[in-house]
Write a protein that holds these residues in place. Structure first.
Motif, short mmCIF file in Angstrom:
data_model
loop_
_atom_site.label_atom_id
_atom_site.label_comp_id
_atom_site.label_asym_id
_atom_site.label_seq_id
_atom_site.Cartn_x
_atom_site.Cartn_y
_atom_site.Cartn_z
N PRO A 28 0.82 -1.22 0.00
CA PRO A 28 0.00 0.00 0.00
C PRO A 28 0.85 1.26 0.00
O PRO A 28 1.76 1.42 0.82
CB PRO A 28 -0.80 -0.13 1.30
N PHE A 29 0.58 2.18 -0.92
CA PHE A 29 1.33 3.42 -1.05
C PHE A 29 0.42 4.62 -0.76
O PHE A 29 -0.71 4.67 -1.22
CB PHE A 29 1.90 3.58 -2.46
N THR A 30 0.97 5.57 0.00
CA THR A 30 0.34 6.87 0.16
C THR A 30 0.96 7.82 -0.86
O THR A 30 2.19 7.96 -0.89
CB THR A 30 0.56 7.41 1.58
N LEU A 31 0.16 8.44 -1.68
CA LEU A 31 0.69 9.37 -2.69
C LEU A 31 1.04 10.70 -2.02
O LEU A 31 0.28 11.22 -1.21
CB LEU A 31 -0.34 9.59 -3.79
N HIS A 32 2.20 11.23 -2.39
CA HIS A 32 2.64 12.46 -1.76
C HIS A 32 3.23 13.41 -2.80
O HIS A 32 3.54 13.02 -3.92
CB HIS A 32 3.67 12.17 -0.66
N GLU A 62 -4.38 10.19 -0.46
CA GLU A 62 -4.91 9.15 -1.34
C GLU A 62 -4.04 7.91 -1.26
O GLU A 62 -2.81 8.01 -1.22
CB GLU A 62 -4.96 9.68 -2.78
N VAL A 63 -4.67 6.75 -1.22
CA VAL A 63 -3.95 5.49 -1.02
C VAL A 63 -4.21 4.55 -2.19
O VAL A 63 -5.36 4.34 -2.59
CB VAL A 63 -4.36 4.80 0.30
N TRP A 64 -3.14 3.99 -2.74
CA TRP A 64 -3.22 2.99 -3.80
C TRP A 64 -2.34 1.81 -3.44
O TRP A 64 -1.35 1.96 -2.72
CB TRP A 64 -2.76 3.58 -5.14
N GLY A 82 -7.04 1.92 -2.90
CA GLY A 82 -7.37 1.33 -1.62
C GLY A 82 -6.19 0.56 -1.05
O GLY A 82 -5.08 0.57 -1.57
N SER A 83 -6.44 -0.13 0.06
CA SER A 83 -5.37 -0.81 0.78
C SER A 83 -5.94 -1.98 1.56
O SER A 83 -7.15 -2.04 1.84
CB SER A 83 -4.69 0.18 1.74
#
Length: 279
Positions: A28-32, A62-64, A82-83
């Motif tokens: 899971p990645f948090t976009l920054h 936002e999480v992908w 999502g995650s």
């Protein structure tokens, strides 16, 4: 590689995605933001006494998720929103808010504010690719003129555990629950743990099951045929901490199907089955 959703803010990018077998699985990645913009996601340095800042935006990042899977000598990379990690705030005392600070390999970057009665997925700005560490800081805060808060560290949110948290005169329970591939952080009022108890059961009986191993390179041909008779599978999730698995197979037979195999001193040029394992 790095990625970002099409048609979104140009500077909103993910951390580095490693496309190797060691990174197989879902990450899971948090976009920054890459240019240092101060937005809802910005670097926060934490100790066990976190000081929340009033100007920290309320919009959650936002999480992908990126899933890497080896397939036939190649790597399949799949992106989805999502995650597998989510936070749930079921506390009712004092309108307590729960804030998740995921700890990436470069420190704590960004936060996720979970209001009472809500839940959301969360991720890491730069997660470890071998999935050895999935740690977070969790802050539980009560609003008011004299706002009070308590911060705890969870080293691995994939492990089932329970912590008691007391903020001002209110007592809470913070639980980590794992069901299948999904890990949840749940904040509850003390004494409400039974609200999490659930029961899920799967029972499968197979009279006959056949599995073929087929070689695709050059000319397709069957290599092995596995025959299972009177198979029984049982799974039960009786509560938040217990999972029961049962697998029983009464009879197993494996047949070699390869043309040109040797049986003793005889070379068989026909695709006739030969039992190499039976139970």
């Amino acid at each position: 590689l790095r990625f970002r959703p099409a048609g979104r803010i140009p500077d909103l990018w993910s951390g580095i995605v490693v496309c190797k077998e060691k990174a197989a699985g879902s990450t899971p990645f948090t976009l920054h933001y890459q240019d240092g913009q101060q937005a809802s996601l910005r670097q926060i340095r934490l100790t066990l006494s976190v000081e929340s800042e009033a100007d920290q935006g309320k919009v959650n990042p936002e999480v992908w998720s990126v899933e890497v899977a080896p397939i036939s000598g190649a790597l399949a990379v799949t992106f989805k929103k999502g995650s597998e990690f989510n936070a749930v705030n079921r506390a009712t005392k004092g309108k307590a808010t729960m804030t998740i600070f995921p700890r990436s390999i470069n420190g704590v970057v960004g936060s996720f504010v979970v209001d009472p009665g809500s839940e959301m997925d969360y991720g890491w700005a730069q997660p470890s690719h071998d999935a050895r560490e999935r740690s977070v800081y969790v802050e539980v805060a009560l609003p008011g003129e004299k706002a009070c808060k308590k911060v705890v560290k969870i080293r691995d949110v994939r492990k089932t555990q329970t912590q008691q948290i007391r903020v001002r005169d209110a007592s809470f329970v913070l639980e980590t629950i794992r069901q299948f591939e999904r890990s949840s952080l749940v904040l509850l009022d003390e004494g409400c743990r039974q609200a999490l108890v659930s029961s899920f059961k799967v029972e499968v009986n197979l009279r006959q099951l056949g599995i073929s191993l087929v070689q695709e390179i050059q000319e397709p041909c069957e290599l092995l045929f596995v025959h299972l008779a009177d198979s029984y599978f049982f799974y039960k999730n009786s509560d938040a901490d217990t999972e029961d698995w049962t697998l029983e197979v009464q009879k197993v037979q494996v047949d070699c199907q390869k043309v040109g195999r040797m049986e003793g001193k005889i070379k068989l040029n026909k695709a006739l089955p030969a039992v190499i394992l039976a139970n």
